[in-house]
Design a protein around this motif. Structure first.
Motif, PDB file in Angstrom:
ATOM      1  N   PHE A 198       0.844  -1.229  -0.009  1.00 23.06           N
ATOM      2  CA  PHE A 198      -0.016   0.089  -0.138  1.00 23.06           C
ATOM      3  C   PHE A 198       0.967   1.485   0.063  1.00 23.06           C
ATOM      4  CE2 PHE A 198      -3.854   2.284   1.524  1.00 23.06           C
ATOM      5  CZ  PHE A 198      -4.629   1.677   0.510  1.00 23.06           C
ATOM      6  N   ASN A 199       2.038   1.214   0.438  1.00 22.66           N
ATOM      7  CA  ASN A 199       2.875   2.123   0.553  1.00 22.66           C
ATOM      8  C   ASN A 199       3.294   2.791  -0.880  1.00 22.66           C
ATOM      9  OD1 ASN A 199       3.506   2.223   3.423  1.00 22.66           O
ATOM     10  ND2 ASN A 199       5.567   2.496   3.167  1.00 22.66           N
ATOM     11  N   GLU A 200       3.456   1.923  -1.721  1.00 25.52           N
ATOM     12  CA  GLU A 200       3.664   2.322  -3.148  1.00 25.52           C
ATOM     13  C   GLU A 200       2.731   2.135  -4.022  1.00 25.52           C
ATOM     14  OE1 GLU A 200       5.314  -0.098  -1.398  1.00 25.52           O
ATOM     15  OE2 GLU A 200       7.246   1.007  -0.684  1.00 25.52           O
ATOM     16  N   ILE A 201       1.315   2.351  -3.572  1.00 29.19           N
ATOM     17  CA  ILE A 201       0.164   2.051  -4.580  1.00 29.19           C
ATOM     18  C   ILE A 201       0.225   3.200  -5.610  1.00 29.19           C
ATOM     19  CG2 ILE A 201      -1.275   3.384  -3.122  1.00 29.19           C
ATOM     20  CD1 ILE A 201      -3.509   1.076  -3.815  1.00 29.19           C
ATOM     21  N   LEU A 202       0.774   4.239  -5.120  1.00 32.28           N
ATOM     22  CA  LEU A 202       0.664   5.484  -6.316  1.00 32.28           C
ATOM     23  C   LEU A 202       2.200   5.798  -6.718  1.00 32.28           C
ATOM     24  CD1 LEU A 202      -1.558   8.548  -4.452  1.00 32.28           C
ATOM     25  CD2 LEU A 202      -2.045   6.716  -6.359  1.00 32.28           C
ATOM     26  N   GLY A 203       2.185   6.227  -7.893  1.00 25.12           N
ATOM     27  CA  GLY A 203       3.651   6.766  -8.492  1.00 25.12           C
ATOM     28  C   GLY A 203       4.168   5.527  -8.857  1.00 25.12           C
ATOM     29  N   ASN A 204       3.572   4.350  -9.093  1.00 24.70           N
ATOM     30  CA  ASN A 204       4.463   3.255  -9.526  1.00 24.70           C
ATOM     31  C   ASN A 204       5.834   2.818  -9.126  1.00 24.70           C
ATOM     32  OD1 ASN A 204       3.956   1.061 -11.254  1.00 24.70           O
ATOM     33  ND2 ASN A 204       4.777   2.136 -12.901  1.00 24.70           N
ATOM     34  N   GLU A 205       6.058   3.222  -7.816  1.00 28.51           N
ATOM     35  CA  GLU A 205       7.372   3.202  -7.315  1.00 28.51           C
ATOM     36  C   GLU A 205       7.735   1.779  -6.844  1.00 28.51           C
ATOM     37  OE1 GLU A 205       7.444   6.608  -3.976  1.00 28.51           O
ATOM     38  OE2 GLU A 205       5.533   5.836  -4.651  1.00 28.51           O
ATOM     39  N   PRO A 206       8.976   1.699  -6.867  1.00 29.21           N
ATOM     40  CA  PRO A 206       9.600   0.105  -6.559  1.00 29.21           C
ATOM     41  C   PRO A 206       9.511   0.227  -5.181  1.00 29.21           C
ATOM     42  CG  PRO A 206      11.266   1.712  -7.266  1.00 29.21           C
ATOM     43  CD  PRO A 206       9.960   2.277  -7.299  1.00 29.21           C
ATOM     44  N   SER A 207       9.353  -1.011  -4.497  1.00 26.68           N
ATOM     45  CA  SER A 207       9.107  -1.212  -3.061  1.00 26.68           C
ATOM     46  C   SER A 207      10.289  -1.023  -2.174  1.00 26.68           C
ATOM     47  CB  SER A 207       8.550  -2.798  -2.875  1.00 26.68           C
ATOM     48  OG  SER A 207       8.269  -2.996  -1.793  1.00 26.68           O
ATOM     49  N   PHE A 208      10.071  -0.230  -1.164  1.00 30.16           N
ATOM     50  CA  PHE A 208      11.118   0.388  -0.430  1.00 30.16           C
ATOM     51  C   PHE A 208      11.492  -0.936   0.426  1.00 30.16           C
ATOM     52  CE2 PHE A 208      12.933   2.241   3.453  1.00 30.16           C
ATOM     53  CZ  PHE A 208      13.534   3.168   2.771  1.00 30.16           C
ATOM     54  N   THR A 209      10.716  -1.761   0.806  1.00 32.97           N
ATOM     55  CA  THR A 209      11.021  -2.944   1.593  1.00 32.97           C
ATOM     56  C   THR A 209      10.563  -4.519   0.908  1.00 32.97           C
ATOM     57  OG1 THR A 209       9.036  -2.810   2.750  1.00 32.97           O
ATOM     58  CG2 THR A 209      10.885  -1.785   3.748  1.00 32.97           C
ATOM     59  N   SER A 210      11.335  -5.399   1.362  1.00 34.09           N
ATOM     60  CA  SER A 210      10.753  -6.801   0.979  1.00 34.09           C
ATOM     61  C   SER A 210       9.840  -7.271   2.074  1.00 34.09           C
ATOM     62  CB  SER A 210      12.209  -7.739   0.993  1.00 34.09           C
ATOM     63  OG  SER A 210      12.817  -7.465  -0.077  1.00 34.09           O
ATOM     64  N   VAL A 211       8.998  -7.897   1.636  1.00 32.90           N
ATOM     65  CA  VAL A 211       8.146  -8.662   2.686  1.00 32.90           C
ATOM     66  C   VAL A 211       8.169 -10.568   2.361  1.00 32.90           C
ATOM     67  CG1 VAL A 211       5.544  -8.924   3.411  1.00 32.90           C
ATOM     68  CG2 VAL A 211       6.537  -6.650   2.641  1.00 32.90           C
ATOM     69  N   ILE A 212       8.726 -10.955   3.517  1.00 30.94           N
ATOM     70  CA  ILE A 212       8.673 -12.549   3.544  1.00 30.94           C
ATOM     71  C   ILE A 212       7.882 -13.017   4.392  1.00 30.94           C
ATOM     72  CG2 ILE A 212      10.485 -14.379   3.825  1.00 30.94           C
ATOM     73  CD1 ILE A 212      12.610 -12.095   3.148  1.00 30.94           C
TER      74      ILE A 212
END
Lengths: 225, 225
Positions: A84-98
């Motif tokens: 959800f952090n990167e839902i706008l702007g088509n940005e790469p994910s700041f973090t990995s989620v495992i």
């Protein structure tokens, strides 16, 4: 919703919660969008740092670790949203989620979610409210890091136990996935210091001894929090 | 604005920046609201932790420290907004904001700002975009804290110098308000460790010696950032 209602914190938290957002997005009676149930197995990567992802995921059960470089900076679970952090702007994910356990999610396309949210005037408030919660958590963690390490560890284990574990009259029992290694990484402590603190807590009866998971004795926790 | 435009990061950052928001709020041609120029003197408190505030402030010049308990967790300045975190929900301020220099601001009533923003469909995106910037800063600081302390200090001083100080061909010069005491508080370091690091940087020619402010020699900074 009138702007005056927006001044009520409880209204905001209830009306724009992630549960409410999931409800709105799943509602097929107006502006229907695709919903898919996705299951991830323990250790699977759901988001990858620095890559662009097309989907967001509403976690229904399970626990994930959020990683930046080699460090865990957060744990997320039921009712949290991935991406959800990167839902706008088509940005790469700041973090990995495992996935730290098996995970059940509902998956939505970011583009469809944004289309649906823009369709209503209140849509952007879901984005805002979510960001606000994320920031509150980050500030809370930052504040925690100014405490002495003993208090940091105890407050963190208590929180994680109450959030993701079991609690009875006398004990707070953390899931086994919260190992010493994971917790020391999360708190930015050396393993040596972690071992030292654990021994100290065991000798004071705050931790149960000889278990392969964290079990806290509530009666012996005197720290104020 | 179409939802597709919302997928463009640059559009979002430009269209919903704090400068653009100030422009919209100051525009008297539609839905005029009160604008007041407020000046604060060095050491004045602009926001107080755990108290409810009725106004937000757009900083036009000067530098403020953001405090939680006894710790500085952020510095803010030109184009930053004070009080925006708690513009909805009538919540008490999570942090205190104290002027480190004289400060010039534009002040608006939270209630009037929300009325005006709700008047347009895009209003809530300003809230979201600001929250997102705050989030990026918080994540950046969290990531910094996983680095070794030498790198933490150098990256922080470089950033603060470039953001609030002067830079020429050879030097980055920080304003005098960024004392060793303030910086060690911000980084959560002991004063002793700070002194040790500074001596080390001085002996390597990275810091100028015998000054009462931080002056960095760019030619001697070899750390990658």
């Amino acid at each position: 919703m009138s702007y005056m209602e927006l001044f009520d914190k409880d209204v905001m938290e209830e009306e724009f919660s992630s549960t409410e957002l999931l409800h709105v997005l799943s509602d097929k009676t107006s502006f229907p969008i695709d919903t898919e149930r996705k299951v991830f197995r323990k250790k699977e990567q759901i988001a990858i740092e620095n890559e662009v992802h097309d989907y967001i995921y509403f976690i229904q059960s399970g626990i994930c670790g959020v990683w930046k470089n080699e460090h865990i900076n957060n744990f997320i679970g039921e009712n949290d949203i991935i991406g959800f952090n990167e839902i706008l702007g088509n940005e790469p994910s700041f973090t990995s989620v495992i996935a730290l356990t098996d995970i059940i999610t509902w998956r939505f396309s970011k583009e469809q979610v944004m289309s649906k949210l823009m369709y209503s005037q209140e849509g952007a408030f879901y984005l805002y409210q979510y960001m606000k919660l994320v920031n509150a958590n980050l500030l809370q963690k930052q504040t925690l890091q100014t405490e002495e390490t003993k208090k940091q560890l105890l407050l963190t284990l208590t929180y994680l136990g109450q959030q993701y574990g079991e609690e009875n009259q006398h004990h707070i029992i953390l899931p086994k996935i919260f190992t010493k290694k994971i917790i020391s990484n999360y708190l930015g402590m050396t393993r040596q210091h972690m071992t030292y603190l654990c021994k100290d807590f065991e000798s004071n009866g705050i931790f149960e001894t000889d278990t392969n998971q964290f079990i806290l004795n509530k009666d012996n926790i005197t720290i104020s929090y």
